[in-house]
Each structure stands twice: as structure tokens, then as C-alpha cells.
Design a protein around this motif. Structure first.
Motif, PDB file in Angstrom:
ATOM      1  N   ASN A 125      24.663  49.021 -32.278  1.00 25.24           N
ATOM      2  CA  ASN A 125      25.186  50.303 -31.778  1.00 25.24           C
ATOM      3  C   ASN A 125      24.046  51.260 -31.445  1.00 25.24           C
ATOM      4  O   ASN A 125      24.128  52.012 -30.470  1.00 25.24           O
ATOM      5  N   LEU A 126      22.992  51.237 -32.261  1.00 18.05           N
ATOM      6  CA  LEU A 126      21.833  52.102 -31.982  1.00 18.05           C
ATOM      7  C   LEU A 126      21.169  51.672 -30.666  1.00 18.05           C
ATOM      8  O   LEU A 126      20.850  52.504 -29.813  1.00 18.05           O
ATOM      9  N   ILE A 127      20.996  50.377 -30.538  1.00 15.48           N
ATOM     10  CA  ILE A 127      20.363  49.798 -29.350  1.00 15.48           C
ATOM     11  C   ILE A 127      21.089  50.219 -28.074  1.00 15.48           C
ATOM     12  O   ILE A 127      20.481  50.534 -27.051  1.00 15.48           O
ATOM     13  N   ALA A 128      22.437  50.217 -28.171  1.00 14.88           N
ATOM     14  CA  ALA A 128      23.252  50.514 -26.980  1.00 14.88           C
ATOM     15  C   ALA A 128      22.996  51.932 -26.465  1.00 14.88           C
ATOM     16  O   ALA A 128      23.236  52.227 -25.287  1.00 14.88           O
ATOM     17  N   GLY A 157      32.888  42.603 -29.005  1.00 14.59           N
ATOM     18  CA  GLY A 157      33.111  43.165 -27.669  1.00 14.59           C
ATOM     19  C   GLY A 157      31.844  43.777 -27.107  1.00 14.59           C
ATOM     20  O   GLY A 157      30.793  43.798 -27.753  1.00 14.59           O
ATOM     21  N   ASP A 158      31.963  44.277 -25.879  1.00 14.37           N
ATOM     22  CA  ASP A 158      30.809  44.870 -25.209  1.00 14.37           C
ATOM     23  C   ASP A 158      30.540  46.274 -25.733  1.00 14.37           C
ATOM     24  O   ASP A 158      31.466  47.059 -25.899  1.00 14.37           O
ATOM     25  N   LEU A 159      29.294  46.588 -25.996  1.00 13.45           N
ATOM     26  CA  LEU A 159      28.919  47.941 -26.392  1.00 13.45           C
ATOM     27  C   LEU A 159      28.328  48.697 -25.208  1.00 13.45           C
ATOM     28  O   LEU A 159      28.316  49.915 -25.179  1.00 13.45           O
ATOM     29  N   LYS A 160      27.767  47.953 -24.285  1.00 14.43           N
ATOM     30  CA  LYS A 160      27.247  48.573 -23.067  1.00 14.43           C
ATOM     31  C   LYS A 160      27.321  47.532 -21.961  1.00 14.43           C
ATOM     32  O   LYS A 160      26.788  46.439 -22.093  1.00 14.43           O
TER      33      LYS A 160
END
Ligand SMILES: Cc1ncc(C[n+]2csc(CCOP(=O)(O)OP(=O)(O)O)c2C)c(N)n1
Ligand code: SF4
Ligand code: SF4
Ligand code: SF4
Ligand SMILES: [Mg+2]
Lengths: 258, 84
Positions: A171-174, A248-251
Motif C-alpha cells: 500500500n505504501l509503494i502504491a 486486487g490491484d492497488l494501482k
């Protein structure tokens, strides 16, 4: 493996990719590492990029990935796979470059390399195997271990007061502009495997277009570290890890364009 | 019903049973014998495999090869089709 002659009227619909070596994998029975290795190599075989791909292996149970993946490979020091992959991709920009790391490797000792690789938008694929534990060293708590999870270093269950919260590094990376495609998958069912395969395929296509960092988290099991049978570990994964790390997709590329 | 066949590399299999869980046809089970690693390995126990490939997709050791019956071309006797 030599396949027997095909019985009359039957055709071959699935076989082990030739991009995996013949070396039997050392993983414990039912370990997700083997599935992810195979799917990654299937995509490389299907895209016909075996001789143009370079992988970077981590320190962790998958330290011997270079014995199984039949592409050019480089071993990195613990946590540094994305930094090594950065160097390889910058020197050889026409190669497909990926790193392969566990959660202890990518999200503990390698946190700085991970964040900065993505922040620079390095044009590589990062594959992140999150099994919520340090498998190789005997099942110690990882940054991604969920609250209450019993490990050898949290025998009474992970306590946030003592050991912080599960680190949702994906989540941070996204959030970082350098991340082009960030997605979370699993390998506990055949359909999950099919979806992961598509995500790896897309990532290599984006890499060919120089789009930036593609980051795929794979929620995986560690039957030995979790002290469960493989089937139990997949059930535990669904019931306990999915709520904290939803698939699922985060970005996705459309969001990246905005 | 489309018919399939699976071939399991007995000496590679670690008996994790994930293919057994993944098979929608209950076609697979563990052997009574053990392999050289000491594991009971997966075997086909029913003649109802459809060649859906699910077992091969979840196998961590890439031990499974899957075949499926060819759709017979019109007017050709499937019995005399030559294998490729
Ligand atoms: C510099 C350094 N510190 C610590 C270790 C010990 N060590 C080896 S693997 C590992 C963590 C492995 O966990 P993970 O990355 O989650 O991989 P897994 O085995 O779970 O796939 C650690 C701490 C090491 N090899 N090198
Ligand atoms: S210790 Fe865990 S992660 Fe390592 S090979 Fe065994 S099951 Fe897989
Ligand atoms: S191919 Fe499908 S039906 Fe056949 S054994 Fe495998 S999972 Fe079962
Ligand atoms: S999934 Fe693979 S290793 Fe596991 S029991 Fe089935 S054939 Fe054997
Ligand atoms: Mg781990």
C-alpha cells in the motif's frame, strides 16, 4: 522430463515450462514459492524472452531460485535485490529484469532499497512473496506477520504495543509516483494462479514500454513455519491474511496516467 | 464429457495434497506406496479426469502433466488420429 508418447486422440494441454530447470526444488511440501517460480517461468517461456531476462534472487527460502529458474540470475545480499536489479537494468536496459523477494527480505532489512527503487521508478518487476514469516530461519515474526500471529519470536502472538502493526508495504509503494502497476495476488487456487500469471505478463509488457516499476505482492503460505498442513495453511491464509491484505490491484495504469 | 489424463512425476511429488484439494472431480488421491523421498505421491484414482489443468496449476513442484481428448474433426474416426 521425458514425456511418454501421447495416447491416440489425446493432446498435451499442460506441462512444466522448460524455463524451469530439472533440479528438484528444495521447498517444503505445499510451499507457495514453488508455484510462483513456475508461473513466472511459464510467462517467460510464453513470451519467448528467456534469453533476454535477468532475475535477482534474495536471501530467504528462495535463495536458491537461481538453481530453478533457467534464466540469467544474480544473487543479492539480504534485502538488496531491488538495488541489484536497478544496476542490472540501467546497464542492460534491453533486458527484462525482475527481483524476487520474501517479506523479511523486502519489507524488513530491505525496506530502504524497496522504497527508493520504486520511488525512482526503476523499470523492473518486483515480485514480493508475503508469507508473514521468516521461513528460512525457522519461523520468526516478520514485519508482515498479522496481529496475534504466533511465531518463534512472538510465542504469545504478535502484540502491536511490542512489535508494531503488520506492515502493508505494498500500500505504501502504491503511493509513490514511480510505481506504475501495483497489485496483490495469491496462489492458493487454480484461478488465483491464472490471475497472477496475467499480472506477470502485463508487468513484462509494461517493462518493454519503459513504464516504471511494476510491483506484484503474492500472499503465500509457509506450512512449516505456520505449523500446518499445506491445505490448512491455504485456508488460514484466506481467513486471516486476506482481510488484512485484500487481493486486487492497488494501482493500475489508468490511475497512473491521472 | 471431455476426457483428460494426468501424468504425475512420482519421484518429484512431495505429497502435499494441494492437487487433490484443487481437483473438482475428486480424481486424485495419495498412493499407498512411498517414493524415494519418503512421500506418498498423488495418483489418479478415478477415470473421470476432464483435463481441466487445475491440479497442475496449484502444484508447487511442477510434477503434473495434463492431456486432454482432442475434439474429433468432423468425419474422421478419432480412433485413427495420429498423435503429434
Ligand atoms: C544480513 C543478514 N541478516 C540476517 C540474515 C538471516 N536471514 C536469512 S533469511 C532471513 C529472512 C527470511 O525471510 P523472508 O525474506 O520472509 O523469506 P522466506 O524464507 O519467508 O521466504 C533472515 C533474517 C542474513 N542471511 N543476512
Ligand atoms: S520454511 Fe516456509 S517458506 Fe520456507 S520452504 Fe518451507 S514452507 Fe516454504
Ligand atoms: S486435470 Fe482437472 S479433473 Fe483432471 S486430475 Fe487435474 S484437477 Fe482433476
Ligand atoms: S500438488 Fe504436486 S507435489 Fe503436491 S501432491 Fe500434488 S503432485 Fe504432489
Ligand atoms: Mg517470508
Amino acid at each position: 522430463m521425458d514425456l511418454p508418447p501421447i495416447t491416440n486422440g489425446f493432446e498435451l494441454v499442460y506441462k512444466k515450462p522448460q524455463t524451469l530447470t530439472e533440479t528438484p526444488m528444495h521447498y517444503c511440501p505445499g510451499c507457495g514459492h514453488g508455484v510462483v517460480h513456475r508461473v513466472l517461468m511459464e510467462v517467460i517461456e510464453e513470451m519467448g524472452i528467456q534469453d533476454r531476462t535477468i532475475g535477482v534472487a534474495p536471501v530467504g527460502c528462495s535463495v536458491f531460485a537461481y538453481d530453478y529458474m533457467n534464466v540469467d540470475m544474480q544473487e543479492a545480499a539480504h534485502g538488496r535485490a531491488s538495488a541489484v536489479a536497478t544496476g542490472i537494468k540501467r546497464v542492460l536496459p534491453d533486458r527484462f529484469v525482475y527481483s524476487y523477494q520474501g517479506d523479511g527480505d523486502l519489507a524488513a532489512i530491505g525496506t530502504a532499497e524497496t522504497i527508493h527503487t520504486v520511488n525512482r521508478g526503476e523499470n523492473i518487476l518486483m515480485v514480493f512473496i508475503n508469507n508473514g514469516i521468516y521461513g528460512m530461519t525457522g519461523g520468526q515474526m516478520a514485519p508482515t506477520s498479522i496481529l496475534g500471529m504466533k511465531t518463534t519470536t512472538s510465542p504469545f502472538g504478535r502484540d502491536s504495543k511490542l512489535a508494531g502493526h503488520p506492515l502493508k508495504i505494498t500500500n505504501l509503494i502504491a503511493q509513490l509516483p514511480g510505481a506504475f502497476y501495483v497489485t496483490r495476488h495469491a496462489v492458493h487456487t487454480a484461478n488465483a494462479v491464472r490471475k497472477l500469471k496475467k499480472a506477470i505478463h502485463s508487468s513484462f509488457e509494461y517493462q518493454l514500454l519503459n513504464k516504471g516499476t511494476c510491483f506484484i505482492e503474492v500472499l503465500s503460505n509457509c506450512p512449516s513455519g505456520w505449523k500446518m498442513t499445506p491445505a490448512e495453511s491455504n485456508k488460514w491464509l484466506e481467513e486471516n491474511m486476506f482481510p488484512i491484505y485484500p487481493l486486487g490491484d492497488l494501482k493500475t495504469p489508468s490511475q497512473t496516467m491521472n | 464429457m471431455i476426457r483428460g489424463k494426468v501424468l504425475i512425476a512420482e519421484e518429484i511429488c512431495k505429497g502435499c495434497e494441494l492437487c487433490i484439494t484443487a481437483c473438482p472431480q475428486d480424481s486424485l488421491a495419495l498412493s499407498e506406496k512411498i517414493n524415494l523421498k519418503g512421500y506418498r505421491f498423488a495418483v489418479l484414482v478415478q477415470d473421470n479426469c476432464t483435463g481441466c489443468v487445475n491440479c497442475a496449476l496449484v502444484c508447487p513442484d511442477a510434477a503434473i502433466t495434463v492431456y486432454r481428448q482432442k475434439k474429433p474433426a468432423k468425419g474422421i474416426n478419432p480412433e485413427i488420429q495420429v498423435a503429434v
